[in-house]
Design a protein around this motif. Structure first.
Motif, PDB file in Angstrom:
ATOM      1  N   GLU A 151      57.739  56.379  51.210  1.00 20.33           N
ATOM      2  CA  GLU A 151      58.014  54.954  51.049  1.00 20.33           C
ATOM      3  C   GLU A 151      59.373  54.729  50.406  1.00 20.33           C
ATOM      4  OE1 GLU A 151      54.719  53.620  48.756  1.00 20.33           O
ATOM      5  OE2 GLU A 151      53.316  53.563  50.452  1.00 20.33           O
ATOM      6  N   MET A 152      59.713  55.564  49.427  1.00 20.26           N
ATOM      7  CA  MET A 152      61.012  55.420  48.761  1.00 20.26           C
ATOM      8  C   MET A 152      62.159  55.721  49.715  1.00 20.26           C
ATOM      9  SD  MET A 152      60.132  57.102  45.024  1.00 20.26           S
ATOM     10  CE  MET A 152      61.842  56.966  44.430  1.00 20.26           C
ATOM     11  N   LEU A 155      62.572  52.683  51.908  1.00 18.47           N
ATOM     12  CA  LEU A 155      63.215  51.612  51.136  1.00 18.47           C
ATOM     13  C   LEU A 155      64.697  51.898  50.939  1.00 18.47           C
ATOM     14  CD1 LEU A 155      60.748  50.549  48.287  1.00 18.47           C
ATOM     15  CD2 LEU A 155      61.812  49.069  49.994  1.00 18.47           C
ATOM     16  N   SER A 156      65.031  53.155  50.692  1.00 19.87           N
ATOM     17  CA  SER A 156      66.429  53.517  50.469  1.00 19.87           C
ATOM     18  C   SER A 156      67.266  53.258  51.716  1.00 19.87           C
ATOM     19  CB  SER A 156      66.509  54.995  50.067  1.00 19.87           C
ATOM     20  OG  SER A 156      67.856  55.364  49.830  1.00 19.87           O
ATOM     21  N   THR A 159      67.619  49.509  52.173  1.00 19.25           N
ATOM     22  CA  THR A 159      68.552  48.954  51.183  1.00 19.25           C
ATOM     23  C   THR A 159      69.991  49.224  51.582  1.00 19.25           C
ATOM     24  OG1 THR A 159      66.933  49.242  49.410  1.00 19.25           O
ATOM     25  CG2 THR A 159      69.226  49.016  48.748  1.00 19.25           C
ATOM     26  N   ALA A 189      64.187  44.559  47.579  1.00 24.45           N
ATOM     27  CA  ALA A 189      64.033  45.971  47.911  1.00 24.45           C
ATOM     28  C   ALA A 189      64.412  46.856  46.728  1.00 24.45           C
ATOM     29  CB  ALA A 189      64.889  46.322  49.125  1.00 24.45           C
ATOM     30  N   SER A 190      65.449  46.472  46.017  1.00 24.79           N
ATOM     31  CA  SER A 190      65.877  47.252  44.857  1.00 24.79           C
ATOM     32  C   SER A 190      64.823  47.241  43.758  1.00 24.79           C
ATOM     33  CB  SER A 190      67.202  46.710  44.313  1.00 24.79           C
ATOM     34  OG  SER A 190      68.242  46.827  45.272  1.00 24.79           O
ATOM     35  N   ARG A 192      61.586  46.827  44.227  1.00 23.63           N
ATOM     36  CA  ARG A 192      60.467  47.669  44.693  1.00 23.63           C
ATOM     37  C   ARG A 192      60.808  49.143  44.527  1.00 23.63           C
ATOM     38  NH1 ARG A 192      58.968  46.491  50.623  1.00 23.63           N
ATOM     39  NH2 ARG A 192      57.604  48.292  50.181  1.00 23.63           N
ATOM     40  N   TYR A 193      62.048  49.501  44.842  1.00 23.30           N
ATOM     41  CA  TYR A 193      62.453  50.902  44.705  1.00 23.30           C
ATOM     42  C   TYR A 193      62.364  51.347  43.246  1.00 23.30           C
ATOM     43  CZ  TYR A 193      65.068  55.216  45.282  1.00 23.30           C
ATOM     44  OH  TYR A 193      65.439  56.542  45.302  1.00 23.30           O
ATOM     45  N   ASP A 194      62.809  50.474  42.342  1.00 23.58           N
ATOM     46  CA  ASP A 194      62.745  50.813  40.919  1.00 23.58           C
ATOM     47  C   ASP A 194      61.297  51.000  40.459  1.00 23.58           C
ATOM     48  OD1 ASP A 194      65.481  50.709  40.750  1.00 23.58           O
ATOM     49  OD2 ASP A 194      65.558  48.677  39.923  1.00 23.58           O
ATOM     50  N   GLU A 196      58.745  51.898  42.345  1.00 27.06           N
ATOM     51  CA  GLU A 196      58.214  53.129  42.919  1.00 27.06           C
ATOM     52  C   GLU A 196      58.841  54.358  42.277  1.00 27.06           C
ATOM     53  OE1 GLU A 196      58.327  53.066  47.161  1.00 27.06           O
ATOM     54  OE2 GLU A 196      56.776  51.520  47.285  1.00 27.06           O
ATOM     55  N   ASN A 197      60.083  54.258  41.864  1.00 34.13           N
ATOM     56  CA  ASN A 197      60.727  55.368  41.181  1.00 34.13           C
ATOM     57  C   ASN A 197      60.061  55.633  39.832  1.00 34.13           C
ATOM     58  OD1 ASN A 197      62.908  57.377  41.057  1.00 34.13           O
ATOM     59  ND2 ASN A 197      63.657  56.126  39.362  1.00 34.13           N
TER      60      ASN A 197
END
Length: 234
Positions: A151-152, A155-156, A159, A189-190, A192-194, A196-197
């Motif tokens: 998923e990451m 997203l990356s 982004t 998106a950023s 969500r990425y944060d 998930e990170n």
């Protein structure tokens, strides 16, 4: 009569645990199929002389089979009806020991079967069950971590694509509405990425702890399977 053979592997049994290393037993299987056709007008009975594999054992042989160890052959009785075809299957197995990864599917099968066997050593069952609970959690956490990594990555890519689109319209004063839309998408998106990170970091810490607990759980285990019971003389 036609003859055909195929090879495979079957089973996974616990054989030894020592120095945190796992040894299992698997069977190398050779199945020989004799396809016998009777084109006559009367039923036929015959004995198929099957050359035995050295060091193997017969597994669920056809009823009435005579295993002649001295001559290295087996006599397999076959009855074939009028204008009929019959398959006689001779299954020979050779047990082989090998080291196994604790997290392999063969190890899971061997240990799970041992834990479920009421004849198993109760002390080992108790200690191995405790360690296996951590292994189960590790498997589950690894699956979750892999899903999160996928998923990451998605997203990356999304982004970076949005950033490229924003750069493409950076100097276009008539694209303000689109720029606002892309900026909002990038921010979402950023975020969500944060999130998930952070979840990935938590999972990595949890996995590290579980691996230590599993390692400690198997550290002092020492066990060897008892020799098989002697077979009655034929």
């Amino acid at each position: 009569m036609d003859r055909d053979s195929k090879n495979d592997e079957a089973g996974a049994r616990l054989a030894k645990i020592e120095n945190s290393e796992l040894t299992i037993e698997r069977d190398r299987v050779t199945q020989t199929t004799y396809r016998i056709r009777n084109g006559g007008e009367s039923p036929a009975k015959l004995l198929v002389k099957h050359p035995r594999i050295v060091g193997s054992r017969l597994f669920a042989p056809p009823p009435g089979t005579e295993d002649n160890v001295g001559t290295g052959s087996a006599l397999v009785p076959v009855s074939v009806g009028v204008h009929a075809t019959v398959n006689a299957v001779v299954d020979e197995r050779v047990t082989e020991r090998r080291d196994a990864d604790w997290f392999s599917s063969e190890a899971d099968r061997a240990v799970s079967d041992y834990l479920a066997d009421p004849k198993s050593d109760r002390d080992l069952v108790q200690k191995l069950s405790a360690a296996w609970a951590f292994r189960t959690q590790i498997d589950k956490a690894n699956q979750e971590r892999s899903k999160l990594a996928s998923e990451m990555a998605t997203l990356s890519r999304a982004t970076e694509e949005t950033r490229e689109n924003l750069r493409a319209i950076e100097k276009n004063k008539t694209a303000e509405t689109l720029r606002q839309k892309l900026t909002a998408r990038l921010a979402e998106a950023s975020a969500r990425y944060d999130d998930e990170n952070r979840r990935a970091v938590e999972l990595d810490a949890k996995l590290a702890e579980l691996r230590v607990q599993f390692t400690e759980g198997i550290r002092d285990l020492k066990w060897t399977a008892p020799p098989p019971a002697p077979q009655p003389a034929k």
